[in-house]
Structures are given as structure tokens and as C-alpha cells.
Motif scaffolding. Structure first.
Motif, short mmCIF file in Angstrom:
data_model
loop_
_atom_site.label_atom_id
_atom_site.label_comp_id
_atom_site.label_asym_id
_atom_site.label_seq_id
_atom_site.Cartn_x
_atom_site.Cartn_y
_atom_site.Cartn_z
N VAL A 295 5.57 -8.10 -4.20
CA VAL A 295 5.28 -6.68 -3.96
C VAL A 295 5.63 -5.86 -5.20
N VAL A 296 6.77 -6.15 -5.82
CA VAL A 296 7.17 -5.43 -7.03
C VAL A 296 6.16 -5.65 -8.14
N ALA A 297 5.74 -6.89 -8.35
CA ALA A 297 4.79 -7.20 -9.42
C ALA A 297 3.46 -6.50 -9.21
N LEU A 298 2.95 -6.52 -8.00
CA LEU A 298 1.67 -5.87 -7.73
C LEU A 298 1.79 -4.35 -7.75
N SER A 299 2.96 -3.82 -7.39
CA SER A 299 3.16 -2.37 -7.46
C SER A 299 3.08 -1.89 -8.91
N VAL A 300 3.62 -2.67 -9.83
CA VAL A 300 3.55 -2.32 -11.25
C VAL A 300 2.11 -2.22 -11.72
N VAL A 301 1.24 -3.05 -11.13
CA VAL A 301 -0.16 -3.09 -11.56
C VAL A 301 -1.00 -2.01 -10.89
N TRP A 302 -0.79 -1.75 -9.59
CA TRP A 302 -1.73 -0.95 -8.81
C TRP A 302 -1.50 0.55 -8.90
N TRP A 303 -0.31 1.01 -9.24
CA TRP A 303 -0.02 2.44 -9.13
C TRP A 303 -0.81 3.28 -10.12
N ALA A 304 -1.24 2.70 -11.24
CA ALA A 304 -1.82 3.49 -12.33
C ALA A 304 -3.09 4.20 -11.89
N LYS A 305 -3.98 3.52 -11.20
CA LYS A 305 -5.24 4.17 -10.82
C LYS A 305 -5.02 5.25 -9.76
N TYR A 306 -4.01 5.08 -8.91
CA TYR A 306 -3.66 6.13 -7.95
C TYR A 306 -3.14 7.36 -8.69
N ALA B 32 2.81 5.88 -2.83
CA ALA B 32 3.92 6.82 -3.08
C ALA B 32 4.19 6.97 -4.58
N ILE B 33 4.22 5.86 -5.30
CA ILE B 33 4.46 5.93 -6.74
C ILE B 33 3.31 6.65 -7.43
N GLY B 34 2.08 6.27 -7.10
CA GLY B 34 0.93 6.90 -7.74
C GLY B 34 0.86 8.39 -7.46
N MET B 35 1.15 8.79 -6.22
CA MET B 35 1.10 10.21 -5.87
C MET B 35 2.19 10.99 -6.63
N THR B 36 3.38 10.43 -6.69
CA THR B 36 4.47 11.12 -7.39
C THR B 36 4.17 11.28 -8.88
N VAL B 37 3.74 10.20 -9.51
CA VAL B 37 3.44 10.26 -10.93
C VAL B 37 2.26 11.19 -11.20
N GLY B 38 1.22 11.10 -10.36
CA GLY B 38 0.05 11.95 -10.56
C GLY B 38 0.36 13.43 -10.41
N ILE B 39 1.18 13.78 -9.42
CA ILE B 39 1.55 15.19 -9.21
C ILE B 39 2.38 15.70 -10.38
N VAL C 294 0.84 -1.21 0.00
CA VAL C 294 0.00 0.00 0.00
C VAL C 294 0.87 1.26 0.00
N THR C 295 1.90 1.27 0.83
CA THR C 295 2.78 2.44 0.92
C THR C 295 3.51 2.68 -0.39
N VAL C 296 4.06 1.63 -0.97
CA VAL C 296 4.82 1.77 -2.22
C VAL C 296 3.90 2.24 -3.34
N VAL C 297 2.73 1.63 -3.46
CA VAL C 297 1.80 1.98 -4.55
C VAL C 297 1.32 3.42 -4.39
N ASP D 101 -8.28 -0.14 -0.43
CA ASP D 101 -7.60 -1.13 -1.26
C ASP D 101 -6.81 -2.14 -0.44
N ILE D 102 -6.74 -1.97 0.87
CA ILE D 102 -5.96 -2.91 1.70
C ILE D 102 -6.48 -4.33 1.53
N GLY D 103 -7.80 -4.49 1.56
CA GLY D 103 -8.38 -5.82 1.40
C GLY D 103 -8.05 -6.43 0.06
#
Length: 280
Positions: free
Chosen positions: A145-156, A94-101, A89-92, A206-208
Motif C-alpha cells: 500500500v505504501v509503495a503504490l501510494s507513492v506512485v498514485w497520488w501524483a495524478k490526483y 487524501a494525499i492527492g487532495m491535500t497536496v493539490g489544495i 484508494v483512501t490514502v491516495v 481507479d479501484i480496478g
């Protein structure tokens, strides 16, 4: 009664449902943290004289195919599963917030490139894409964690970008820019405080789903590896004994179900606290 106590009581009365689920989630996390003290046996210790023993007083959740205490493994599995979930959750976020900003505030070609990349990732079924990435990286919790981070950050990233575009046009942001404020100060002082609450709500809700994804990859053999106790891996180990030892599936499955429900309800109630328009 002090003013602080009165304020806390008033806040609790206004948001009782959130307080209840926050307490339940805190208790759930406390069980995971105190697993070494609460576990009745060593989760890795094998005893071939007690293989597939049904639940009893000594082993409340029974034993597995190697004679290990299922209760102890479920408790230690909570530490692994929840820790990896919160890391994800933290990694996703952080990545999503950085890219979105960056996309929302910089705009122009950078916005186009980042959002087309996000659209490309969101076009694939998330779990299938995560399985492919985890398969290329190899089994392991870190690779999961790396694989799921690649998937989840886009919507954030898309959500944060829309919030940045909305607040970038506000009068106080324009006034700050005309007053000589640097872009970094505008982002930190005026835009980020408005972006964080929706981001936190999305992350909590999204934690669940992230826990289910981590458990799913572990169930397929791409996450935690034996003898590491993790709920998805425990389900994978117990599926061969579904008919002869159903407790191997029942207790890890109940742990996943309860955790997902608790954090989904906590996220929903937290959204109601931040946005009164969602209150029923």
C-alpha cells in the motif's frame, strides 16, 4: 406513496444503470464481508489426502497443492484484496487532495516544488517504480500500500490543483475573501465541495487499476505472504500447476476480472450521474 419514496423512484428511473452497478458492487462487497459464513471450509486447513482435487460437490472450486479449499480461499481473498484496495484508494485520494489544495491555493514556490515532485514521479512507469519501492521496504501488504501510494497520488494532486486554480478565480470566492473569510473557511466552504465530486469519480474509476496493482505485486511475491489468502498470491501459488490443476488459476483470475469490470462500470456510470455531458 410518500414523497421520499417517489423521490427515490424518480432518482432510480433517471440513473438506472448506476443503480444496477451499485447494487452489483454492494452484493460483491457483501460476499467478501460474509466470507466467514459463506466459506464451506477453513481456508487455512490442510488435508494431504485431497491434494489437487478437481471441483466436486464438497469442494466446488477444487483443492490446492496442500489440500485447502480453493472456494474458501477465494472468498477470504476477497476480504484481503478489497480491503487493501479501499485503503489504498483512501490514502491516495487524501494525499492527492491535500497536496493539490496546498499547491493550487498557496501557489508561488510551494506550487512549483510540489508539482515538480509530482512530475518526477509521473515520469517513471508506475508499476516499475512501485516494485522498486516495495522491494526496498520488503514484502507485505502494508508495504505494498505504501509503495503504490507513492506512485498514485501524483495524478490526483495535479487534478485537484487544476480544479482549485479554476474555482479560486470565481467571483464568489473573491467576494468571500473581500468579506473577510479566512483561507480555511474559503477552502472548506467554497472550493472543497467543487473539488470532491471529480475526485470521487477518479477514485472510483481507479479501484480496478489499484486492485490489479495490488494483485500484481502479490503475484511477484512483494504483497501478501503465504498462507494469507489474496487473489494475486493465489495466482502465484497456482501458476506451477497450470496444466495439471487449471482451477487454481481460473477462479482467482475470474474473481479479479469480475471485480475490475464491476467497479470500472460503476465508476463510469457514477461519472455520468455527476456530469450529464458524458451521457450517451
Amino acid at each position: 406513496m410518500s414523497m421520499l419514496t417517489q423521490r427515490l423512484i424518480r432518482l432510480w428511473m433517471q440513473h438506472r444503470l448506476f443503480s444496477v452497478w451499485l447494487g452489483v458492487a454492494g452484493l460483491w462487497l457483501l460476499l467478501a464481508i460474509l466470507a466467514p459464513l459463506l466459506a464451506p471450509h477453513d481456508p487455512y486447513a490442510t488435508d494431504f489426502t485431497r491434494v489437487l482435487q478437481p471441483p466436486d460437490k464438497q469442494y466446488p472450486f477444487g483443492t490446492d497443492q496442500l489440500g485447502r479449499c480453493v472456494l474458501s480461499r477465494v472468498l477470504f481473498g476477497a476480504r484481503t484484496s478489497l480491503l487493501m484496495t479501499f485503503v489504498l484508494v483512501t490514502v491516495v485520494a487524501a494525499i492527492g487532495m491535500t497536496v493539490g489544495i496546498l499547491a493550487g491555493y498557496a501557489g508561488k514556490w510551494l506550487d512549483t516544488v510540489l508539482m515538480r515532485l509530482a512530475d518526477t514521479l509521473m515520469a517513471f512507469p508506475g508499476i516499475i517504480f512501485a516494485i522498486a519501492v516495495a522491494g526496498m521496504l520488503g514484502p507485505g501488504l502494508l508495504h505494498t500500500v505504501v509503495a503504490l501510494s507513492v506512485v498514485w497520488w501524483a495524478k490526483y494532486a495535479r487534478m485537484v490543483r487544476s480544479m482549485v486554480l479554476q474555482h479560486k478565480q470565481k467571483e464568489y470566492v473573491t467576494a468571500a475573501a473581500l468579506g473577510g473569510a479566512r483561507p480555511a473557511r474559503i477552502l472548506l466552504r467554497y472550493i472543497l465541495p467543487n473539488v470532491l465530486p471529480p475526485l470521487v469519480v477518479m477514485a472510483m474509476m481507479d479501484i480496478g487499476g489499484m486492485l490489479l496493482s495490488i494483485s500484481g505485486l502479490s503475484f511477484l511475491g512483494l504483497g501478501a505472504q503465504p498462507p494469507e489468502p489474496e487473489w494475486g498470491a493465489l495466482l502465484s501459488e497456482g501458476r506451477r500447476y497450470m496444466q495439471t490443476a487449471p482451477w487454481l488459476l481460473m477462479y482467482p483470475g475470474l474473481a479479479i476480472f469480475c471485480t475490475v469490470m464491476i467497479f470500472n462500470l460503476l465508476g463510469d456510470s457514477f461519472r455520468d450521474v455527476l456530469d450529464p455531458r458524458h451521457r450517451r
